[in-house]
Scaffold this motif. Structure first.
Motif, PDB file in Angstrom:
ATOM      1  N   ASN A  67       0.840  -1.335  -0.260  1.00  0.00           N
ATOM      2  CA  ASN A  67       0.089   0.001   0.128  1.00  0.00           C
ATOM      3  C   ASN A  67       0.923   1.223  -0.109  1.00  0.00           C
ATOM      4  O   ASN A  67       0.830   2.141  -0.756  1.00  0.00           O
ATOM      5  CB  ASN A  67      -0.982   0.108   1.141  1.00  0.00           C
ATOM      6  CG  ASN A  67      -2.268  -0.719   1.006  1.00  0.00           C
ATOM      7  OD1 ASN A  67      -2.297  -1.237  -0.073  1.00  0.00           O
ATOM      8  ND2 ASN A  67      -2.816  -1.222   1.943  1.00  0.00           N
ATOM      9  N   LYS A  70       2.174   1.766  -3.490  1.00  0.00           N
ATOM     10  CA  LYS A  70       1.072   2.170  -4.275  1.00  0.00           C
ATOM     11  C   LYS A  70       0.722   3.560  -4.161  1.00  0.00           C
ATOM     12  O   LYS A  70       0.373   4.213  -5.041  1.00  0.00           O
ATOM     13  CB  LYS A  70      -0.232   1.207  -3.749  1.00  0.00           C
ATOM     14  CG  LYS A  70      -1.388   1.207  -4.808  1.00  0.00           C
ATOM     15  CD  LYS A  70      -2.211   0.032  -4.377  1.00  0.00           C
ATOM     16  CE  LYS A  70      -3.505   0.331  -5.036  1.00  0.00           C
ATOM     17  NZ  LYS A  70      -4.561  -0.745  -4.423  1.00  0.00           N
ATOM     18  N   PHE A  71       0.832   4.098  -2.905  1.00  0.00           N
ATOM     19  CA  PHE A  71       0.064   5.368  -2.893  1.00  0.00           C
ATOM     20  C   PHE A  71       1.042   6.530  -2.420  1.00  0.00           C
ATOM     21  O   PHE A  71       0.982   7.516  -1.977  1.00  0.00           O
ATOM     22  CB  PHE A  71      -0.911   5.527  -1.565  1.00  0.00           C
ATOM     23  CG  PHE A  71      -2.199   4.492  -1.714  1.00  0.00           C
ATOM     24  CD1 PHE A  71      -3.124   5.191  -2.601  1.00  0.00           C
ATOM     25  CD2 PHE A  71      -2.297   3.427  -1.131  1.00  0.00           C
ATOM     26  CE1 PHE A  71      -4.405   4.368  -2.863  1.00  0.00           C
ATOM     27  CE2 PHE A  71      -3.379   2.614  -1.287  1.00  0.00           C
ATOM     28  CZ  PHE A  71      -4.462   3.005  -2.189  1.00  0.00           C
ATOM     29  N   ASP A  99       4.962   6.111   5.134  1.00  0.00           N
ATOM     30  CA  ASP A  99       5.315   6.632   3.569  1.00  0.00           C
ATOM     31  C   ASP A  99       5.272   8.148   3.457  1.00  0.00           C
ATOM     32  O   ASP A  99       4.866   9.084   4.426  1.00  0.00           O
ATOM     33  CB  ASP A  99       4.338   5.880   2.652  1.00  0.00           C
ATOM     34  CG  ASP A  99       3.002   6.273   2.806  1.00  0.00           C
ATOM     35  OD1 ASP A  99       2.522   7.501   2.869  1.00  0.00           O
ATOM     36  OD2 ASP A  99       2.155   5.460   3.170  1.00  0.00           O
ATOM     37  N   ILE A 104      -4.317  10.218   3.984  1.00  0.00           N
ATOM     38  CA  ILE A 104      -5.741   9.815   4.259  1.00  0.00           C
ATOM     39  C   ILE A 104      -6.217  10.759   5.301  1.00  0.00           C
ATOM     40  O   ILE A 104      -5.610  11.109   6.274  1.00  0.00           O
ATOM     41  CB  ILE A 104      -5.746   8.500   4.897  1.00  0.00           C
ATOM     42  CG1 ILE A 104      -4.950   7.466   4.193  1.00  0.00           C
ATOM     43  CG2 ILE A 104      -7.182   7.995   5.202  1.00  0.00           C
ATOM     44  CD1 ILE A 104      -4.683   6.118   4.839  1.00  0.00           C
ATOM     45  N   LEU A 112     -11.477   2.942   7.345  1.00  0.00           N
ATOM     46  CA  LEU A 112     -10.687   2.081   6.694  1.00  0.00           C
ATOM     47  C   LEU A 112     -10.403   0.837   7.027  1.00  0.00           C
ATOM     48  O   LEU A 112     -10.302  -0.046   6.222  1.00  0.00           O
ATOM     49  CB  LEU A 112      -9.395   2.794   6.834  1.00  0.00           C
ATOM     50  CG  LEU A 112      -8.869   3.809   5.843  1.00  0.00           C
ATOM     51  CD1 LEU A 112      -7.551   3.996   5.680  1.00  0.00           C
ATOM     52  CD2 LEU A 112      -9.143   2.936   4.181  1.00  0.00           C
ATOM     53  N   GLN A 118     -12.789   1.629   1.028  1.00  0.00           N
ATOM     54  CA  GLN A 118     -11.552   2.420   0.475  1.00  0.00           C
ATOM     55  C   GLN A 118     -11.779   3.805   0.807  1.00  0.00           C
ATOM     56  O   GLN A 118     -12.863   4.372   1.274  1.00  0.00           O
ATOM     57  CB  GLN A 118     -11.520   2.020  -0.948  1.00  0.00           C
ATOM     58  CG  GLN A 118     -11.065   0.804  -1.521  1.00  0.00           C
ATOM     59  CD  GLN A 118     -10.971   0.571  -2.901  1.00  0.00           C
ATOM     60  OE1 GLN A 118     -11.738   1.193  -3.760  1.00  0.00           O
ATOM     61  NE2 GLN A 118      -9.875  -0.165  -3.514  1.00  0.00           N
ATOM     62  N   ALA A 119     -10.594   4.494   0.802  1.00  0.00           N
ATOM     63  CA  ALA A 119     -10.804   6.003   1.271  1.00  0.00           C
ATOM     64  C   ALA A 119     -11.746   6.859   0.734  1.00  0.00           C
ATOM     65  O   ALA A 119     -12.967   7.309   1.105  1.00  0.00           O
ATOM     66  CB  ALA A 119      -9.411   6.437   1.264  1.00  0.00           C
ATOM     67  N   THR A 123     -10.389   6.773  -5.378  1.00  0.00           N
ATOM     68  CA  THR A 123      -9.228   6.034  -5.085  1.00  0.00           C
ATOM     69  C   THR A 123      -9.477   4.469  -5.910  1.00  0.00           C
ATOM     70  O   THR A 123      -8.445   4.301  -6.356  1.00  0.00           O
ATOM     71  CB  THR A 123      -9.180   5.501  -3.766  1.00  0.00           C
ATOM     72  OG1 THR A 123      -9.072   6.628  -2.813  1.00  0.00           O
ATOM     73  CG2 THR A 123      -7.981   4.645  -3.339  1.00  0.00           C
ATOM     74  N   GLY A 129      -7.691  -2.026  -6.454  1.00  0.00           N
ATOM     75  CA  GLY A 129      -7.852  -2.595  -5.374  1.00  0.00           C
ATOM     76  C   GLY A 129      -9.112  -3.030  -4.666  1.00  0.00           C
ATOM     77  O   GLY A 129     -10.161  -2.524  -5.316  1.00  0.00           O
ATOM     78  N   SER A 130      -9.311  -3.822  -3.695  1.00  0.00           N
ATOM     79  CA  SER A 130     -10.615  -4.332  -3.289  1.00  0.00           C
ATOM     80  C   SER A 130     -10.850  -3.546  -1.917  1.00  0.00           C
ATOM     81  O   SER A 130     -11.962  -3.963  -1.416  1.00  0.00           O
ATOM     82  CB  SER A 130     -10.411  -6.089  -3.218  1.00  0.00           C
ATOM     83  OG  SER A 130      -9.450  -6.137  -2.026  1.00  0.00           O
ATOM     84  N   GLY A 131      -9.909  -3.140  -1.144  1.00  0.00           N
ATOM     85  CA  GLY A 131     -10.257  -2.654   0.181  1.00  0.00           C
ATOM     86  C   GLY A 131     -10.013  -3.489   1.376  1.00  0.00           C
ATOM     87  O   GLY A 131     -10.547  -3.496   2.397  1.00  0.00           O
ATOM     88  N   GLY A 133      -7.536  -5.571   2.153  1.00  0.00           N
ATOM     89  CA  GLY A 133      -6.049  -5.803   2.845  1.00  0.00           C
ATOM     90  C   GLY A 133      -5.790  -5.439   4.159  1.00  0.00           C
ATOM     91  O   GLY A 133      -5.515  -6.164   5.038  1.00  0.00           O
ATOM     92  N   LEU A 134      -6.379  -4.203   4.203  1.00  0.00           N
ATOM     93  CA  LEU A 134      -6.033  -3.700   5.827  1.00  0.00           C
ATOM     94  C   LEU A 134      -7.242  -4.342   6.838  1.00  0.00           C
ATOM     95  O   LEU A 134      -6.853  -4.631   7.823  1.00  0.00           O
ATOM     96  CB  LEU A 134      -6.387  -2.173   5.654  1.00  0.00           C
ATOM     97  CG  LEU A 134      -5.687  -1.132   5.338  1.00  0.00           C
ATOM     98  CD1 LEU A 134      -5.770   0.188   5.276  1.00  0.00           C
ATOM     99  CD2 LEU A 134      -4.289  -1.469   5.812  1.00  0.00           C
TER     100      LEU A 134
HETATM  101  P1  ADP Z   1      -6.980  -1.864  -1.201  1.00  0.00           P
HETATM  102  O1  ADP Z   1      -5.548  -1.359  -1.330  1.00  0.00           O
HETATM  103  O2  ADP Z   1      -7.096  -3.194  -1.922  1.00  0.00           O
HETATM  104  O3  ADP Z   1      -7.905  -0.990  -1.784  1.00  0.00           O
HETATM  105  P2  ADP Z   1      -6.645  -1.839   1.509  1.00  0.00           P
HETATM  106  O4  ADP Z   1      -7.554  -2.420   2.582  1.00  0.00           O
HETATM  107  O5  ADP Z   1      -5.262  -2.322   1.707  1.00  0.00           O
HETATM  108  O6  ADP Z   1      -7.296  -2.187   0.094  1.00  0.00           O
HETATM  109  O7  ADP Z   1      -6.691  -0.263   1.683  1.00  0.00           O
HETATM  110  C1  ADP Z   1      -7.795   0.334   1.689  1.00  0.00           C
HETATM  111  C2  ADP Z   1      -7.926   1.816   1.389  1.00  0.00           C
HETATM  112  O8  ADP Z   1      -7.031   2.557   2.286  1.00  0.00           O
HETATM  113  C3  ADP Z   1      -7.118   2.211   0.011  1.00  0.00           C
HETATM  114  O9  ADP Z   1      -8.033   1.902  -1.034  1.00  0.00           O
HETATM  115  C4  ADP Z   1      -6.523   3.618   0.168  1.00  0.00           C
HETATM  116  O10 ADP Z   1      -7.836   4.471  -0.034  1.00  0.00           O
HETATM  117  C5  ADP Z   1      -6.098   3.747   1.556  1.00  0.00           C
HETATM  118  N1  ADP Z   1      -4.905   3.170   2.120  1.00  0.00           N
HETATM  119  C6  ADP Z   1      -4.186   2.216   2.461  1.00  0.00           C
HETATM  120  N2  ADP Z   1      -3.054   2.476   2.549  1.00  0.00           N
HETATM  121  C7  ADP Z   1      -2.527   3.755   2.487  1.00  0.00           C
HETATM  122  C8  ADP Z   1      -1.443   4.277   2.168  1.00  0.00           C
HETATM  123  N3  ADP Z   1      -0.460   3.920   2.808  1.00  0.00           N
HETATM  124  N4  ADP Z   1      -1.574   5.980   1.831  1.00  0.00           N
HETATM  125  C9  ADP Z   1      -2.855   6.165   1.405  1.00  0.00           C
HETATM  126  N5  ADP Z   1      -3.979   5.483   1.498  1.00  0.00           N
HETATM  127  C10 ADP Z   1      -4.033   4.204   1.802  1.00  0.00           C
END
Ligand code: ADP
Length: 180
Positions: A67, A70-71, A99, A104, A112, A118-119, A123, A129-131, A133-134
């Motif tokens: 992540n 990616k961001f 990072d 956010i 989140l 997702q944010a 996004t 992405g699927s949201g 992971g976290l």
């Molecule tokens: P995904 O990346 O598959 O959408 P995650 O659960 O990993 O799912 O992340 C959910 C959301 O959290 C992301 O879509 C993004 O909006 C936000 N996010 C996660 N990590 C970061 C980061 N390091 N910087 C900014 N936004 C983030």
């Protein structure tokens, strides 16, 4: 698997060094390609010979670092590792993945850690992405007895951190005694 309550946490000997080397190898190419830097900041007193679930720890770090990359379009990702507390048997260790990315907002942070969130919808359009992971990372960390939190400033960056208590390996216990 988590929702069905079927995910179990292993406890086996592993070396934290190994986990960090894996992460470094796994992301070297992507980091290079995006012109970012991946830095490790590990305190001297963090024990390396631990017992716990190496695979799950790896999954969580992989998710957070992926992540972060990616961001973030320029700057650095810093993985910092600190000893929070310890006794003869255990060490509580804090991991931060920081990072210098898009960050956010406060309102977004609250949503989140829920599955599939997702944010915001832009996004999804921009980054995919699927949201999931976290949400999974949070559950894994909680199954390991830890907790995750997040500090973030829009357009400055994010700091995802979690704390987990690991049992020490026998050799690490000897080491702890000799240095106390
Ligand atoms: P995904 O990346 O598959 O959408 P995650 O659960 O990993 O799912 O992340 C959910 C959301 O959290 C992301 O879509 C993004 O909006 C936000 N996010 C996660 N990590 C970061 C980061 N390091 N910087 C900014 N936004 C983030």
């Amino acid at each position: 698997k988590i929702e069905a309550g079927k995910m179990s946490i292993e406890k086996a000997e592993f070396s934290l060094d190994n986990v960090l080397a894996n992460i470094s190898n796994l992301f070297a190419f992507q980091i290079e390609e995006k012109g970012l830097e991946l830095l490790f900041d590990v305190d001297m007193n963090v024990p390396m010979a631990l017992k716990g679930d190496e695979l799950r720890l790896n999954q969580v770090l992989t998710n957070l670092v992926s992540n972060a990359i990616k961001f973030t379009s320029n700057g650095e990702i810093i993985i910092s590792i600190k000893l929070v507390s310890n006794d003869e048997q255990n060490a509580e260790i804090r991991f931060d993945v920081k990072d210098t990315g898009i960050g956010i907002s406060k309102e977004q942070i609250e949503r989140l850690f829920t599955s599939f969130s997702q944010a915001d919808s832009s996004t999804t359009r921009k980054y995919g992405g699927s949201g999931l992971g976290l949400a999974i990372s949070k559950q894994i960390i909680e199954l390991m007895g830890g907790s995750i939190s997040l500090e973030s400033i829009p357009n400055v960056g994010s700091d995802f951190n979690f704390t987990i208590k690991f049992e020490l390996q026998e050799k690490q216990k000897d080491f702890a005694q000799n240095t106390n």
